[in-house]
Design a protein around this motif. Structure first.
Motif, mmCIF file in Angstrom:
data_model
loop_
_atom_site.group_PDB
_atom_site.id
_atom_site.type_symbol
_atom_site.label_atom_id
_atom_site.label_comp_id
_atom_site.label_asym_id
_atom_site.label_seq_id
_atom_site.Cartn_x
_atom_site.Cartn_y
_atom_site.Cartn_z
ATOM 1 N N MET A 98 -3.485 33.099 -86.031
ATOM 2 C CA MET A 98 -3.881 32.839 -87.404
ATOM 3 C C MET A 98 -2.947 33.617 -88.325
ATOM 4 N N ASN A 99 -2.284 32.903 -89.219
ATOM 5 C CA ASN A 99 -1.406 33.561 -90.173
ATOM 6 C C ASN A 99 -1.568 32.909 -91.540
ATOM 7 N N GLU A 100 -0.771 33.363 -92.485
ATOM 8 C CA GLU A 100 -0.921 32.880 -93.863
ATOM 9 C C GLU A 100 -0.663 31.380 -93.970
ATOM 10 N N LEU A 101 0.294 30.879 -93.199
ATOM 11 C CA LEU A 101 0.616 29.457 -93.261
ATOM 12 C C LEU A 101 -0.526 28.609 -92.723
ATOM 13 N N VAL A 102 -1.127 29.048 -91.614
ATOM 14 C CA VAL A 102 -2.278 28.331 -91.056
ATOM 15 C C VAL A 102 -3.438 28.366 -92.045
ATOM 16 N N ALA A 103 -3.702 29.536 -92.622
ATOM 17 C CA ALA A 103 -4.806 29.672 -93.566
ATOM 18 C C ALA A 103 -4.641 28.742 -94.757
ATOM 19 N N LYS A 104 -3.421 28.614 -95.255
ATOM 20 C CA LYS A 104 -3.184 27.783 -96.444
ATOM 21 C C LYS A 104 -3.430 26.309 -96.185
ATOM 22 N N HIS A 148 -6.148 12.271 -94.906
ATOM 23 C CA HIS A 148 -6.008 12.679 -96.300
ATOM 24 C C HIS A 148 -5.895 14.198 -96.475
ATOM 25 N N GLY A 149 -5.597 14.913 -95.384
ATOM 26 C CA GLY A 149 -5.351 16.346 -95.495
ATOM 27 C C GLY A 149 -6.597 17.202 -95.541
ATOM 28 N N ASN A 150 -7.751 16.638 -95.191
ATOM 29 C CA ASN A 150 -8.956 17.455 -95.021
ATOM 30 C C ASN A 150 -8.952 18.031 -93.610
ATOM 31 N N THR A 151 -9.323 19.300 -93.468
ATOM 32 C CA THR A 151 -9.401 19.917 -92.152
ATOM 33 C C THR A 151 -10.742 19.564 -91.509
#
Length: 310
Positions: A288-294, A248-251
């Motif tokens: 780690m970049n903005e896409l990973v963080a999002k 369900h998109g939870n990390t």
């Protein structure tokens, strides 16, 4: 005075209950110990907690609850009185719990509207020592929450629940982005990440050791579970990390070797998040970049309580 002792469990609500249940009780390595129609309680094999994840079937995805432990019912009562005096909104008064293991506890809203539970006298689950190469979670390690104002949320948990700051991540252009908070000598049982809205950032599970952590990471990769970041080793907390997405998109994270602090001698650091060795000491993880963080901003939590206009 600190009245909270540790993190007990995190409760999630999801529309596709069957898929979520199969994931956590299957490849992720938890054990279903109780359940009913549309609800499941999942334990970690090495943990004395009755369960570390509760799943509930619901029309909308949400974070139902975060549960912490206290040493005694008297501490539960003292904390409830402290919160009541500070005009923190209680969801329930201290009393007997009807979840697996029973116990005595109550619930309240935090600053961002999440439901938090504190309990004592929960029966100890019969658990076991994991064997070498057994790559399933030993216990729940920590939970990380997204908040629009991390300083305000940090201050709330310090003031009302007795959490202490262990370390902070900051960026030269973005300012402070994460506070690591502890309620015992473990470097963090909770962290607060800066996000666009209040939501769940990730849930972390402790593995037996480095071998088991890598075997578990490999098992998930072979099973086709999407890994968004890892494997690597953080500087703050000195723990390993492999971050995956649940159905369900939870990390969710596999970790091990989280630092134990000498609280009397510890002074918080501010680490520069833009330095690659801060995010990953080993240099083995994808950057780690903005896409990973999002990826870990998650959906706006539908369970967050919104106060009516004054």
């Amino acid at each position: 005075m600190r009245l909270i002792t540790h993190l007990r469990h995190v409760d999630l609500a999801v529309p596709d209950y069957g898929k979520q249940r199969d994931f956590y009780s299957g490849v992720w390595g938890l054990t279903e110990v109780a359940g009913d129609s549309g609800i499941s309680f999942l334990a970690a094999e090495g943990s004395p907690e009755q369960y570390v994840i509760r799943l509930r079937k619901a029309e909308e995805k949400r974070l139902d609850l975060i549960s912490f432990g206290a040493a005694t019912p008297a501490d539960v009562d003292a904390l409830a009185e402290r919160l009541r005096a500070a005009e923190v909104r209680l969801v329930s008064e201290p009393g007997k719990l009807d979840t697996p293991g029973g116990g005595y506890g109550f619930r309240f809203f935090d600053l961002d509207g999440r439901t938090v539970e504190v309990s004592a006298d929960v029966a100890v689950r019969r658990h076991r020592r994991l064997e070498a190469k057994e790559s399933v979670p030993v216990r729940l390690s920590h939970v990380v929450l997204n908040a629009p104002d991390i300083d305000a949320t940090r201050a709330w948990y310090e003031t009302h629940l007795g959490f202490a700051l262990s370390d902070t991540l900051a960026h030269p252009h973005m300012g402070q982005v994460m506070h690591f908070m502890r309620c015992n000598p473990q470097h963090h049982s909770m962290a607060i990440a800066r996000g666009p809205h209040a939501s769940l950032h990730h849930i972390s599970f402790e593995l037996r050791g480095l071998d088991e952590y890598m075997y578990g990471t490999g098992r998930l990769l072979r099973a086709g579970v999407r890994m968004i970041w890892g494997p690597g080793r953080h500087l703050a907390g000195d723990n390993t990390f492999s971050y995956f997405m649940d159905p369900h998109g939870n990390t969710v994270e596999y970790t091990t070797e989280l630092e134990e602090l000498d609280e009397d001698a510890w002074h918080p650091h501010v680490y520069d998040f833009s330095q690659p060795e801060v995010t990953d000491q080993w240099g083995t993880a994808n950057p780690m970049n903005e896409l990973v963080a999002k990826e870990s901003f998650n959906d706006v939590d539908r369970g967050v309580f919104v106060a009516p206009p004054v």
